[in-house]
Design a protein around this motif. Structure first.
Motif, PDB file in Angstrom:
ATOM      1  N   THR A  71      14.994  -0.351 -11.628  1.00 37.69           N
ATOM      2  CA  THR A  71      15.851   0.136 -12.711  1.00 37.69           C
ATOM      3  C   THR A  71      17.035   0.946 -12.216  1.00 37.69           C
ATOM      4  OG1 THR A  71      14.536   2.156 -12.972  1.00 37.69           O
ATOM      5  CG2 THR A  71      13.869   0.232 -14.256  1.00 37.69           C
ATOM      6  N   GLY A  72      16.945   1.470 -10.968  1.00 34.64           N
ATOM      7  CA  GLY A  72      18.009   2.333 -10.468  1.00 34.64           C
ATOM      8  C   GLY A  72      17.879   3.762 -10.919  1.00 34.64           C
ATOM      9  N   ILE A  73      16.725   4.134 -11.465  1.00 37.36           N
ATOM     10  CA  ILE A  73      16.496   5.511 -11.909  1.00 37.36           C
ATOM     11  C   ILE A  73      15.550   6.177 -10.919  1.00 37.36           C
ATOM     12  CG2 ILE A  73      15.645   6.989 -13.768  1.00 37.36           C
ATOM     13  CD1 ILE A  73      16.269   4.712 -15.688  1.00 37.36           C
ATOM     14  N   ALA A  74      15.994   7.234 -10.266  1.00 38.25           N
ATOM     15  CA  ALA A  74      15.210   7.862  -9.214  1.00 38.25           C
ATOM     16  C   ALA A  74      13.982   8.547  -9.789  1.00 38.25           C
ATOM     17  CB  ALA A  74      16.060   8.884  -8.464  1.00 38.25           C
ATOM     18  N   PRO A  75      12.805   8.400  -9.153  1.00 38.74           N
ATOM     19  CA  PRO A  75      11.608   9.112  -9.587  1.00 38.74           C
ATOM     20  C   PRO A  75      11.661  10.565  -9.153  1.00 38.74           C
ATOM     21  CG  PRO A  75      11.138   7.898  -7.597  1.00 38.74           C
ATOM     22  CD  PRO A  75      12.572   7.576  -7.978  1.00 38.74           C
ATOM     23  N   ALA A  76      10.667  11.312  -9.565  1.00 41.47           N
ATOM     24  CA  ALA A  76      10.639  12.740  -9.257  1.00 41.47           C
ATOM     25  C   ALA A  76      10.412  12.991  -7.771  1.00 41.47           C
ATOM     26  CB  ALA A  76       9.549  13.429 -10.076  1.00 41.47           C
ATOM     27  N   GLN A  77       9.751  12.064  -7.065  1.00 41.85           N
ATOM     28  CA  GLN A  77       9.464  12.263  -5.658  1.00 41.85           C
ATOM     29  C   GLN A  77      10.124  11.186  -4.824  1.00 41.85           C
ATOM     30  OE1 GLN A  77       5.220  12.045  -5.694  1.00 41.85           O
ATOM     31  NE2 GLN A  77       5.178   9.817  -5.635  1.00 41.85           N
ATOM     32  N   ALA A  78      10.235  11.436  -3.529  1.00 44.86           N
ATOM     33  CA  ALA A  78      10.877  10.475  -2.641  1.00 44.86           C
ATOM     34  C   ALA A  78      10.063   9.198  -2.576  1.00 44.86           C
ATOM     35  CB  ALA A  78      11.008  11.081  -1.242  1.00 44.86           C
ATOM     36  N   LEU A  79      10.756   8.097  -2.334  1.00 43.62           N
ATOM     37  CA  LEU A  79      10.082   6.799  -2.275  1.00 43.62           C
ATOM     38  C   LEU A  79       9.508   6.572  -0.882  1.00 43.62           C
ATOM     39  CD1 LEU A  79      12.697   4.567  -4.114  1.00 43.62           C
ATOM     40  CD2 LEU A  79      10.764   5.799  -5.092  1.00 43.62           C
ATOM     41  N   PRO A  80       8.198   6.350  -0.763  1.00 41.61           N
ATOM     42  CA  PRO A  80       7.612   6.099   0.552  1.00 41.61           C
ATOM     43  C   PRO A  80       7.770   4.641   0.956  1.00 41.61           C
ATOM     44  CG  PRO A  80       5.888   6.111  -1.095  1.00 41.61           C
ATOM     45  CD  PRO A  80       7.188   6.373  -1.820  1.00 41.61           C
ATOM     46  N   VAL A  81       9.018   4.217   1.207  1.00 43.34           N
ATOM     47  CA  VAL A  81       9.274   2.829   1.560  1.00 43.34           C
ATOM     48  C   VAL A  81       9.953   2.771   2.913  1.00 43.34           C
ATOM     49  CG1 VAL A  81       9.478   2.093  -0.825  1.00 43.34           C
ATOM     50  CG2 VAL A  81      11.508   2.857   0.370  1.00 43.34           C
ATOM     51  N   GLU A  82       9.911   1.575   3.528  1.00 41.59           N
ATOM     52  CA  GLU A  82      10.547   1.417   4.828  1.00 41.59           C
ATOM     53  C   GLU A  82      12.046   1.645   4.735  1.00 41.59           C
ATOM     54  OE1 GLU A  82       9.496  -2.432   6.232  1.00 41.59           O
ATOM     55  OE2 GLU A  82       7.341  -2.073   6.063  1.00 41.59           O
ATOM     56  N   HIS A  83      12.648   1.101   3.690  1.00 41.80           N
ATOM     57  CA  HIS A  83      14.083   1.271   3.489  1.00 41.80           C
ATOM     58  C   HIS A  83      14.342   1.422   1.993  1.00 41.80           C
ATOM     59  CE1 HIS A  83      14.889  -0.024   7.620  1.00 41.80           C
ATOM     60  NE2 HIS A  83      14.019  -0.992   7.404  1.00 41.80           N
ATOM     61  N   ALA A  84      15.065   2.469   1.598  1.00 44.65           N
ATOM     62  CA  ALA A  84      15.543   2.605   0.222  1.00 44.65           C
ATOM     63  C   ALA A  84      17.055   2.575   0.293  1.00 44.65           C
ATOM     64  CB  ALA A  84      15.051   3.902  -0.406  1.00 44.65           C
ATOM     65  N   ILE A  85      17.649   1.556  -0.286  1.00 43.78           N
ATOM     66  CA  ILE A  85      19.063   1.276  -0.066  1.00 43.78           C
ATOM     67  C   ILE A  85      19.865   1.664  -1.291  1.00 43.78           C
ATOM     68  CG2 ILE A  85      20.716  -0.556   0.517  1.00 43.78           C
ATOM     69  CD1 ILE A  85      18.234  -2.082   1.633  1.00 43.78           C
ATOM     70  N   GLY A  86      20.910   2.460  -1.104  1.00 46.62           N
ATOM     71  CA  GLY A  86      21.797   2.788  -2.208  1.00 46.62           C
ATOM     72  C   GLY A  86      21.389   4.051  -2.935  1.00 46.62           C
ATOM     73  N   ASP A  87      22.286   4.540  -3.755  1.00 45.38           N
ATOM     74  CA  ASP A  87      22.079   5.762  -4.516  1.00 45.38           C
ATOM     75  C   ASP A  87      21.508   5.407  -5.871  1.00 45.38           C
ATOM     76  OD1 ASP A  87      22.145   8.183  -5.762  1.00 45.38           O
ATOM     77  OD2 ASP A  87      24.329   8.297  -5.920  1.00 45.38           O
TER      78      ASP A  87
ATOM     79  N   ALA B 263       0.813  -1.214   0.000  1.00 40.24           N
ATOM     80  CA  ALA B 263       0.000   0.000   0.000  1.00 40.24           C
ATOM     81  C   ALA B 263       0.847   1.265   0.000  1.00 40.24           C
ATOM     82  CB  ALA B 263      -0.926   0.005   1.217  1.00 40.24           C
ATOM     83  N   ASP B 264       2.101   1.149   0.464  1.00 42.71           N
ATOM     84  CA  ASP B 264       2.983   2.310   0.543  1.00 42.71           C
ATOM     85  C   ASP B 264       3.983   2.389  -0.606  1.00 42.71           C
ATOM     86  OD1 ASP B 264       1.795   3.073   2.922  1.00 42.71           O
ATOM     87  OD2 ASP B 264       3.197   1.908   4.140  1.00 42.71           O
ATOM     88  N   MET B 265       3.861   1.473  -1.568  1.00 43.51           N
ATOM     89  CA  MET B 265       4.834   1.442  -2.658  1.00 43.51           C
ATOM     90  C   MET B 265       4.121   1.541  -4.000  1.00 43.51           C
ATOM     91  SD  MET B 265       7.851  -1.099  -1.358  1.00 43.51           S
ATOM     92  CE  MET B 265       8.799  -0.712  -2.789  1.00 43.51           C
ATOM     93  N   PRO B 266       3.954   2.756  -4.517  1.00 45.85           N
ATOM     94  CA  PRO B 266       3.304   2.899  -5.817  1.00 45.85           C
ATOM     95  C   PRO B 266       4.154   2.315  -6.933  1.00 45.85           C
ATOM     96  CG  PRO B 266       4.214   4.985  -5.084  1.00 45.85           C
ATOM     97  CD  PRO B 266       4.364   4.037  -3.937  1.00 45.85           C
ATOM     98  N   ARG B 267       3.525   2.152  -8.057  1.00 49.67           N
ATOM     99  CA  ARG B 267       4.176   1.517  -9.209  1.00 49.67           C
ATOM    100  C   ARG B 267       5.473   2.215  -9.593  1.00 49.67           C
ATOM    101  NH1 ARG B 267       1.539  -1.003 -14.119  1.00 49.67           N
ATOM    102  NH2 ARG B 267       3.097  -0.967 -15.756  1.00 49.67           N
ATOM    103  N   ASP B 268       5.475   3.557  -9.624  1.00 50.53           N
ATOM    104  CA  ASP B 268       6.686   4.255 -10.063  1.00 50.53           C
ATOM    105  C   ASP B 268       7.823   4.086  -9.061  1.00 50.53           C
ATOM    106  OD1 ASP B 268       5.560   5.820  -8.116  1.00 50.53           O
ATOM    107  OD2 ASP B 268       5.957   7.726  -9.124  1.00 50.53           O
ATOM    108  N   ALA B 269       7.477   3.913  -7.771  1.00 53.41           N
ATOM    109  CA  ALA B 269       8.526   3.687  -6.776  1.00 53.41           C
ATOM    110  C   ALA B 269       9.182   2.331  -6.995  1.00 53.41           C
ATOM    111  CB  ALA B 269       7.929   3.769  -5.374  1.00 53.41           C
ATOM    112  N   ILE B 270       8.375   1.301  -7.247  1.00 52.09           N
ATOM    113  CA  ILE B 270       8.926  -0.034  -7.503  1.00 52.09           C
ATOM    114  C   ILE B 270       9.766  -0.029  -8.775  1.00 52.09           C
ATOM    115  CG2 ILE B 270       8.326  -2.431  -8.021  1.00 52.09           C
ATOM    116  CD1 ILE B 270       5.863  -2.101  -6.265  1.00 52.09           C
ATOM    117  N   MET B 271       9.273   0.641  -9.817  1.00 49.22           N
ATOM    118  CA  MET B 271      10.026   0.717 -11.077  1.00 49.22           C
ATOM    119  C   MET B 271      11.363   1.410 -10.859  1.00 49.22           C
ATOM    120  SD  MET B 271       8.292  -0.680 -13.559  1.00 49.22           S
ATOM    121  CE  MET B 271       9.009   0.097 -14.996  1.00 49.22           C
ATOM    122  N   ALA B 272      11.364   2.469 -10.040  1.00 46.16           N
ATOM    123  CA  ALA B 272      12.605   3.188  -9.779  1.00 46.16           C
ATOM    124  C   ALA B 272      13.615   2.304  -9.068  1.00 46.16           C
ATOM    125  CB  ALA B 272      12.314   4.434  -8.945  1.00 46.16           C
ATOM    126  N   LEU B 273      13.138   1.528  -8.107  1.00 47.36           N
ATOM    127  CA  LEU B 273      14.035   0.624  -7.391  1.00 47.36           C
ATOM    128  C   LEU B 273      14.573  -0.469  -8.309  1.00 47.36           C
ATOM    129  CD1 LEU B 273      12.040   0.276  -4.066  1.00 47.36           C
ATOM    130  CD2 LEU B 273      14.274   1.358  -4.335  1.00 47.36           C
TER     131      LEU B 273
END
Length: 535
Positions: free
Chosen positions: A245-261, A233-243
């Motif tokens: 592919t390694g390409i950061a989305p326009a907004q911060a990822l609402p996840v428990e842990h986002a690891i790495g640059d 519920a806290d991980m929208p599609r674009d957030a998962i895609m960003a993780l």
């Protein structure tokens, strides 16, 4: 004393620091927790390490480092049977059923009931009926052979076989790859029932809509590492895609842990500076005659509706995830599998009538299959004979006997052109490296002078030098007017080679992009498109 918050359920299966390497690291320091009564989705692009992780959990391979615990006890199964005995059951994407045996026999293949040394069929039928009821197949006669079942029923039989054992953790690896939308809905209903019974379900899928409709939590792997996890519920599609592919989305990822640059890997993800882009053949091929047209192709459950065309001198890529139908599409076009519906035409619109690959070759098509050793090469035969296999008439006298001297000259010239490196043309093909074996297969079709060449995973399992050499060969073929259709699991490779890329998902075309139009994000988004499911 430290304790868990009230709303956090202790992990049933835990992984800490799990690592695995083959020639290169496949998994590195993986930490994961799977809870009872929860569907936990595992996502990642091709090659992220999902399959290796599943194989470790299920005893099909061993980790090089790290440790696992199951219900607080060490979990290090040395075999699949050991994992099953511990309560970890797995249903792999490739179904493991024996068609000639009955449903009941498949359900209890390694645990058939006996009475006085003979098979107790009455007990077997009763136990099978109870197992089938667990997945809603009460009406299915357990005595019928598996060959009489549809794909959806076979999938449920596999799950029933897992549940008939002591099941605390159920691993489902791409269970919907060959299912229709109604079958997916039925499967999901049963998975939810399993969750409600307290079973931990590890669910692997490439399909975003399935994760949203079924899973409670999701973990994303990239390059063998956990790069993010959280509640669905806290991980929208674009957030998962960003993780992924390694390409950061326009907004911060609402996840428990986002690891790495994630932004730091943008160049690697897009292929910048690693492979030289295509040589601009699109301008030449855009107005060239159509060499191959495929319309509404259907073949089994893997190819459901595929339409595209490729022109002379054009390199067309087929992209998609595992199970998207890419390989099956090429096989249907080449006649290796018989299409169920659709139209295939070549050159000036002539329909391609396929009774098998021979008809495709006669019509000007060639194919480099995904598994060169199993499906392209005669490994015990000489390199010479493997190169000339598709052009024996050209090296024969009166079309009755092979002129050995002519065959050696012809094969030698082609081996020199492609820089096939080996001990000599008379040695067996099995002594060559993977890259040189691939060059031999390409040499075969160069001799044939195909109008259309289908190439499935052209550089799989070969080193960087051989990869570059094969890319040069493919571009040279396009430059001389050959139409190429290339399947590759590496987006970077397709983006470097192709003039256009068609994306498949669930056996259907979900996107078509010309050079300059695509981005990795747009290609990935199309690859994750699929038939919707409801929650």
């Amino acid at each position: 004393m430290w304790s868990l918050p009230d709303n956090v359920v202790p992990a049933l299966l835990s992984l800490r620091g799990v690592g695995k390497s083959y020639a290169v690291p496949v998994l590195t320091g993986v930490d994961l927790d799977f809870r009872a009564g929860e569907v936990h989705a595992l996502m990642g692009a091709n090659g992220a390490g999902k399959s290796t992780l599943v194989r470790i959990v299920c005893g099909l391979t061993t980790a090089d480092s790290g440790a696992m615990t199951l219900a607080g006890h060490p979990h290090a199964p040395g075999s699949r049977r050991a994992a099953e005995d511990a309560g970890v059951q797995v249903v792999l994407q490739e179904l493991d059923l024996i068609e000639t045996l009955s449903v009941a026999e498949n359900l209890f293949l390694t645990r058939l009931p006996h009475r006085f040394g003979l098979l107790d069929r009455a007990s077997l039928q009763a136990r099978a009926s109870r197992a089938l009821a667990l997945v809603g197949l009460e009406a299915l006669d357990p005595r019928i052979p598996v060959a009489a079942l549809g794909v959806g029923q076979r999938q449920l039989v596999e799950i029933a076989a897992a549940l008939a054992r002591d099941c605390r953790v159920l691993v489902l690896d791409e269970p919907t790859a060959a299912l229709t939308a109604p079958e997916v809905e039925r499967l999901f209903a049963h998975v939810r029932q399993l969750r409600d019974r307290g079973i931990a379900v590890l669910y692997i899928s490439h399909r975003m809509e399935e994760i949203a409709g079924l899973a409670d939590r999701v973990t994303v792997l990239r390059d063998g590492r956990v790069v993010g996890h959280g509640a669905v519920a806290d991980m929208p599609r674009d957030a998962i895609m960003a993780l992924m592919t390694g390409i950061a989305p326009a907004q911060a990822l609402p996840v428990e842990h986002a690891i790495g640059d994630t932004a730091g890997t943008r160049a690697a993800a897009t292929g910048e500076g690693r492979l030289r882009p295509g040589s601009g053949a699109q301008g030449r091929s855009a107005t060239a005659p159509v060499a191959l047209r495929v319309e509404h192709l259907r073949c089994g459950t893997a190819v459901r509706d595929v339409t595209f065309e490729v022109r002379r001198g054009e390199i067309l890529g087929l992209s998609g995830l595992v199970g998207a139908g890419r390989t099956e599409t090429l096989r249907a076009i080449f006649g290796a599998d018989r299409p169920d519906a659709g139209h295939i035409s070549v050159a000036d619109g002539r329909p391609l009538r396929l009774r098998g690959p021979r008809d495709a070759v006669r019509a000007g098509l060639g194919m480099v299959p995904e598994d060169r050793q199993a499906h392209a090469l005669l490994l015990p035969q000489s390199i010479r004979s493997n190169i000339t296999l598709a052009t024996l008439r050209q090296v024969s006298r009166a079309r009755t006997w092979v002129d050995s001297a002519l065959e050696r000259r012809t094969a030698g010239d082609m081996a020199t052109r492609l820089d096939v490196r080996g001990p000599g043309l008379e040695h067996r093909a099995e002594v060559l490296s993977g890259g040189n074996q691939q060059k031999v297969v390409l040499a075969r079709w160069l001799l044939r002078e195909c109008e259309v060449l289908l190439v499935d995973e052209p550089t799989r399992g070969i080193d960087a030098g051989a990869t570059l050499a094969i890319h040069v060969v493919l571009r040279a073929l396009a430059a001389r007017g050959t139409a190429l259709v290339i399947v590759s699991s590496e987006l970077e490779e397709l983006m470097a080679l192709c003039d256009r890329i068609v994306v498949l998902a669930s056996g259907r075309v979900t996107g078509s992009f010309s050079r300059g139009e695509w981005t990795q994000a747009s290609l990935m988004a199309a690859a994750f498109a699929g038939p919707g499911v409801t929650s």
